[in-house]
Design a protein around this motif. Structure first.
Motif, PDB file in Angstrom:
ATOM      1  N   SER A 118       0.826  -1.218   0.000  1.00 24.85           N
ATOM      2  CA  SER A 118       0.000   0.000   0.000  1.00 24.85           C
ATOM      3  C   SER A 118       0.855   1.259   0.000  1.00 24.85           C
ATOM      4  O   SER A 118       0.326   2.356  -0.121  1.00 24.85           O
ATOM      5  CB  SER A 118      -0.919   0.013   1.221  1.00 24.85           C
ATOM      6  N   GLY A 119       2.150   1.103   0.233  1.00 25.60           N
ATOM      7  CA  GLY A 119       3.041   2.269   0.198  1.00 25.60           C
ATOM      8  C   GLY A 119       3.560   2.694   1.560  1.00 25.60           C
ATOM      9  O   GLY A 119       4.323   3.657   1.667  1.00 25.60           O
ATOM     10  N   ALA A 120       3.133   2.006   2.626  1.00 24.69           N
ATOM     11  CA  ALA A 120       3.686   2.310   3.955  1.00 24.69           C
ATOM     12  C   ALA A 120       5.082   1.690   4.058  1.00 24.69           C
ATOM     13  O   ALA A 120       5.361   0.685   3.399  1.00 24.69           O
ATOM     14  CB  ALA A 120       2.774   1.735   5.039  1.00 24.69           C
ATOM     15  N   ALA A 121       5.936   2.310   4.863  1.00 23.68           N
ATOM     16  CA  ALA A 121       7.217   1.662   5.178  1.00 23.68           C
ATOM     17  C   ALA A 121       7.033   0.914   6.487  1.00 23.68           C
ATOM     18  O   ALA A 121       6.407   1.435   7.415  1.00 23.68           O
ATOM     19  CB  ALA A 121       8.314   2.705   5.314  1.00 23.68           C
ATOM     20  N   LEU A 122       7.533  -0.289   6.537  1.00 25.62           N
ATOM     21  CA  LEU A 122       7.395  -1.110   7.746  1.00 25.62           C
ATOM     22  C   LEU A 122       8.790  -1.520   8.188  1.00 25.62           C
ATOM     23  O   LEU A 122       9.470  -2.291   7.507  1.00 25.62           O
ATOM     24  CB  LEU A 122       6.521  -2.341   7.416  1.00 25.62           C
ATOM     25  N   PHE A 123       9.218  -0.956   9.326  1.00 29.63           N
ATOM     26  CA  PHE A 123      10.552  -1.283   9.850  1.00 29.63           C
ATOM     27  C   PHE A 123      10.405  -2.219  11.034  1.00 29.63           C
ATOM     28  O   PHE A 123       9.691  -1.909  11.995  1.00 29.63           O
ATOM     29  CB  PHE A 123      11.275  -0.018  10.327  1.00 29.63           C
TER      30      PHE A 123
END
Ligand code: 48F
Length: 260
Positions: A118-123
Motif C-alpha cells: 500500500s506504500g507504507a514503510a514497515l521497519f
C-alpha cells in the motif's frame, strides 16, 4: 553476471536501507506496533495517500496473530470484519455461531504484504521507548534497537509525524511513556486498567473507544483497552481490524484538517 562481490552485497544493504530510513524521518503518520490493528490502519492511510511509517520492535511483524488461540493458528473473525479480510486478500470460511475463520499465518502474512504494497514503510527491530512532545502535542517518537536500547548506554533517534498511533497492544507503550512523565495523570491514574475477559464487550470497546488520547496521539486495537480500561477479548481478531480501520478514519480527518 559478474563475480559476486561480498563488499557489493554489504554496500547495497547499507545504502538502500539508509536511503529508506532517511526518507522516513518525517511522516504524516507514525504507527507504533505492527499488530492487526496497526497494520490495518497503515493499509488504509497509505492507500489514501498519506506518508505512513510503521515501527515494530520484534523481528516478525504480526503481533498476537501468529499463534491464533493457545498456539492453534486459526483466527476467528465476525461478520462485520469480513470485507476487511477480502480487502487484505486472505481466504476465509464460515464457522458456527455466525463466526468465520481464517488461517492466522495467512492473515498475519497478508497484512504484512498489504501494508508494504500500500506504500507504507514497515521497519522491524525498531523499539519506541519515548515520545516527543512540543507545545503539549505529541510530535514524534523516540526509537532504539531492542536489546541495544534495553541493555547498553546507546542513545535513540527520533521520527516525527503529524499523528502518532499507539498500536502496541496490551503494552500501550506510547501511552505509558506519557503516563511515566505524568502527562496523562489528570485523566488516567492507573498504570494499566485493562479488564478481565468479556469477548463481546471487548470487541465493541476497541472500536467504539478509538480516540485521540492526547493531542497528536491516537490509540487503536488492544491499546484502547489498556488505555481506557476495556475488557480483554482473547483470540477473536475482527475487532482489531475494525479498530485499525476506525483509527485510520479519525487520523485521516485530523491530518487533512492540519494541512488547511
Ligand atoms: O499485540 P498486537 O497484536 O496488538 P493489536 O493490534 O492486536 C491485539 C491482538 O493481537 C491480541 C488480542 C486479540 O483479541 O487481544 O492481543 O492491538 O501487536 C502489537 C505490536 O506492537 C509491538 C509488538 O511487538 C506487537 O507486534 N510493540 C509493542 N511495544 C512496542 C512495539 C514498542 N515499544 N515499540 C514498537 N513496537
Amino acid at each position: 553476471m559478474d563475480r559476486l562481490e561480498e563488499t557489493t552485497i554489504s554496500r547495497t544493504i547499507i545504502s538502500t536501507f539508509h536511503d529508506k530510513l532517511l526518507d522516513r524521518i518525517v511522516n504524516d503518520v507514525l504507527i507504533v506496533g505492527a499488530g492487526p490493528s496497526g497494520m490495518m490502519a497503515a493499509i488504509r492511510l497509505a492507500r489514501d495517500g498519506f506518508k505512513v511509517t510503521v515501527l515494530e520492535k520484534r523481528l516478525s511483524p504480526g503481533g498476537g496473530l501468529w499463534g491464533g488461540g493457545m498456539a492453534m493458528s486459526q483466527a476467528v473473525i465476525q461478520d462485520e470484519a469480513l470485507p476487511l479480510l477480502d480487502e487484505i486478500g486472505v481466504a476465509h470460511e464460515s464457522a458456527s455461531g455466525g463466526l468465520h475463520t481464517t488461517d492466522a499465518v495467512e492473515l498475519a502474512a497478508g497484512l504484512c504484504l498489504k501494508t508494504v504494497q500500500s506504500g507504507a514503510a514497515l521497519f522491524n527491530l525498531m523499539m519506541v521507548e519515548d515520545v516527543c512532545v512540543q507545545r503539549e502535542r505529541v510530535t514524534g517518537v523516540v526509537v532504539n534497537r531492542p536489546l541495544i536500547g534495553e541493555t547498553l548506554p546507546v542513545d535513540p533517534i527520533m521520527f516525527s509525524a503529524n499523528a502518532v498511533v499507539d498500536g502496541t497492544g496490551h503494552d500501550a507503550a506510547v501511552v505509558q511513556a506519557l503516563r511515566r512523565r505524568g502527562l496523562l495523570a489528570d485523566v488516567f491514574t492507573d498504570r494499566s486498567r485493562e479488564g478481565p475477559m468479556d469477548a463481546a464487550a471487548g470487541e465493541a470497546f476497541v472500536v467504539e473507544n478509538v480516540a485521540e488520547a492526547f493531542p497528536g496521539l491516537w490509540v487503536s486495537g488492544m491499546s484502547v483497552c489498556a488505555t481506557f480500561g476495556g475488557p480483554r477479548m482473547g483470540p477473536i481478531f475482527g475487532g482489531m481490524l475494525l479498530s485499525g480501520k476506525r483509527v485510520a478514519e479519525l487520523v485521516a480527518a485530523a491530518v487533512k484538517e492540519m494541512r488547511k
